[in-house]
Write an enzyme that holds these catalytic residues in place. Structure first.
Site, PDB file in Angstrom:
ATOM      1  NE  ARG A 159      51.555  40.502  37.054  1.00  0.00           N
ATOM      2  CZ  ARG A 159      50.535  40.199  36.701  1.00  0.00           C
ATOM      3  NH1 ARG A 159      50.203  39.607  35.576  1.00  0.00           N
ATOM      4  NH2 ARG A 159      49.311  40.682  37.444  1.00  0.00           N
ATOM      5  CE  LYS A 184      51.153  37.289  41.368  1.00  0.00           C
ATOM      6  NZ  LYS A 184      51.315  38.310  42.050  1.00  0.00           N
ATOM      7  CG  HIS A 256      56.489  45.841  38.002  1.00  0.00           C
ATOM      8  ND1 HIS A 256      56.189  44.577  37.590  1.00  0.00           N
ATOM      9  CD2 HIS A 256      55.366  45.987  38.846  1.00  0.00           C
ATOM     10  CE1 HIS A 256      54.917  44.134  37.940  1.00  0.00           C
ATOM     11  NE2 HIS A 256      54.587  45.139  38.801  1.00  0.00           N
ATOM     12  NE  ARG A 259      51.771  44.737  35.993  1.00  0.00           N
ATOM     13  CZ  ARG A 259      50.848  44.198  35.410  1.00  0.00           C
ATOM     14  NH1 ARG A 259      50.852  43.855  34.316  1.00  0.00           N
ATOM     15  NH2 ARG A 259      49.507  43.666  36.141  1.00  0.00           N
ATOM     16  CG  HIS A 282      45.851  44.214  38.347  1.00  0.00           C
ATOM     17  ND1 HIS A 282      45.383  45.635  38.545  1.00  0.00           N
ATOM     18  CD2 HIS A 282      47.026  43.958  38.275  1.00  0.00           C
ATOM     19  CE1 HIS A 282      46.927  45.944  38.349  1.00  0.00           C
ATOM     20  NE2 HIS A 282      47.592  44.968  38.383  1.00  0.00           N
ATOM     21  CE1 TYR A 291      50.346  51.401  38.784  1.00  0.00           C
ATOM     22  CE2 TYR A 291      48.367  49.905  38.663  1.00  0.00           C
ATOM     23  CZ  TYR A 291      49.620  50.101  38.537  1.00  0.00           C
ATOM     24  OH  TYR A 291      50.623  48.900  38.412  1.00  0.00           O
TER      25      TYR A 291
END
Length: 351
Positions: A159, A184, A256, A259, A282, A291
């Protein structure tokens, strides 16, 4: 009129970082949301932002602000929902500080979040990525920095906040190149690096110089590179790449997108959504499932395992041209619902 400025300062400087333990990125996002809100309210009420009262930021004002985001700023519903989430969090904070505003808070909490479209994520192919990585000039200091940032952002699937906040102590080049990413939700992950990525990092570290900030990437003034600074670096690289390769996608290429690109390539190579999820940091594979809707190989593998339904044999025979012509013509006129009686069957009721 209750001034709103002291409450905003307490919310951003005390409540979020100290009581909630929110990250600096969260505080910055909330602060930018309120900046947009107060500019909108100031222009509408013809007042300075510091003079706005709490009672003036009511549900109709916020609804008009959210509508302005989508119409004037052309924000998507997802961006609108982010601004609304920040506003609701602030007014939830006010419930105990200003009990007299409970009715106003209740009306604001009643503003619904807007449903968003679940679109396919944009990404770049290997050829497009190579053109992008070749854009920075390696004979200049800024070119070495830009090339290292682009390579690292793609190789680690970072990110933009993870990239610009990466520190020197988080990078290991010997014996095996790797980085420690603080992602995150304060989740850390360790990622290995390609030899090519380690090479461009060494080239940047050789010219980085002695700067007072601990971050790996710095701007021309030797200060911490911001997320907007990297966005500018990416835009410049895209602009240069399009001059030599017009086939580069014309849509906006955001940080992004890099990514997304490594996620698609990793899923295509491994066919393992769990590995992609761990690579991107994640919390759940449900987030990574977006995806699988982009990768055609996953769908091709699924359809090949199914037996297609049988088709009843048959052959189309075109109708006779004369009968087809007569079928489309009205011989007795458009106003008549049924053909007239023949002469032999006509009844004469005259005396």
């Amino acid at each position: 009129m209750t001034p709103i400025a002291p409450h905003i300062a307490a919310f951003l400087r005390d409540y979020l970082p100290k009581q909630r333990g929110a990250s600096q990125h969260t505080c910055d996002t909330y602060a930018y949301s309120f900046k947009l809100l107060f500019i909108f309210a100031s222009n509408k009420l013809k007042q300075r932002p510091s003079e706005l009262g709490l009672e003036q930021i009511d549900a109709p004002m916020i609804a008009a602000f959210l509508e302005s985001l989508e119409i004037d700023r052309r924000n998507h519903a997802a961006s609108r929902n982010v601004r609304l989430a920040a506003i609701k969090a602030f007014f939830r904070f006010l419930e105990h500080r200003v009990p007299a505003a409970l009715e106003q808070v209740r009306c604001i909490h009643a503003i619904p979040f807007k449903k968003t479209d679940s679109r396919l994520v944009p990404y770049l192919t290997r050829e497009h990525l190579q053109v992008l990585f070749d854009s920075p000039d390696p004979t200049k200091r800024e070119g070495l920095r830009d090339r290292a940032m682009l390579h690292l952002a793609f190789a680690a699937g970072l990110r933009v906040s993870e990239l610009v906040n990466l520190r020197l102590q988080d990078v290991t080049l010997q014996p095996d190149a790797s980085i420690l990413v603080r992602g995150k939700g304060r989740r850390e992950r360790s990622l290995p690096l390609w030899k090519e990525t380690a090479t461009v990092l060494r080239a940047w570290l050789a010219v980085r110089g002695d700067v007072p900030v601990p971050e790996l990437f710095v701007n021309a003034k030797g200060q911490h590179m911001s997320r907007w600074g990297f966005a500018y670096v990416l835009r410049s690289a895209v602009r240069i790449a399009r001059k030599t390769h017009p086939a580069l996608p014309t849509k906006r290429i955001s940080p992004h997108v890099l990514r997304h690109s490594v996620a698609i390539l990793a899923l295509t190579a491994t066919h393992d959504i769990r590995k992609v999820s761990l690579w991107l940091g994640h919390t759940s594979t449900q987030t990574t499932e977006v995806y699988t809707r982009v990768d055609p190989a996953e769908k091709l593998e699924a359809i090949n395992t199914l037996a297609p339904p049988k088709i009843k044999p048959g052959r189309f025979h075109p109708p006779d041209k004369l009968l087809d012509m007569l079928k489309g013509q009205s011989l007795w006129g458009a106003k008549s619902a049924s053909p007239p009686d023949s002469a032999g069957s006509r009844q004469d009721n005259s005396p």
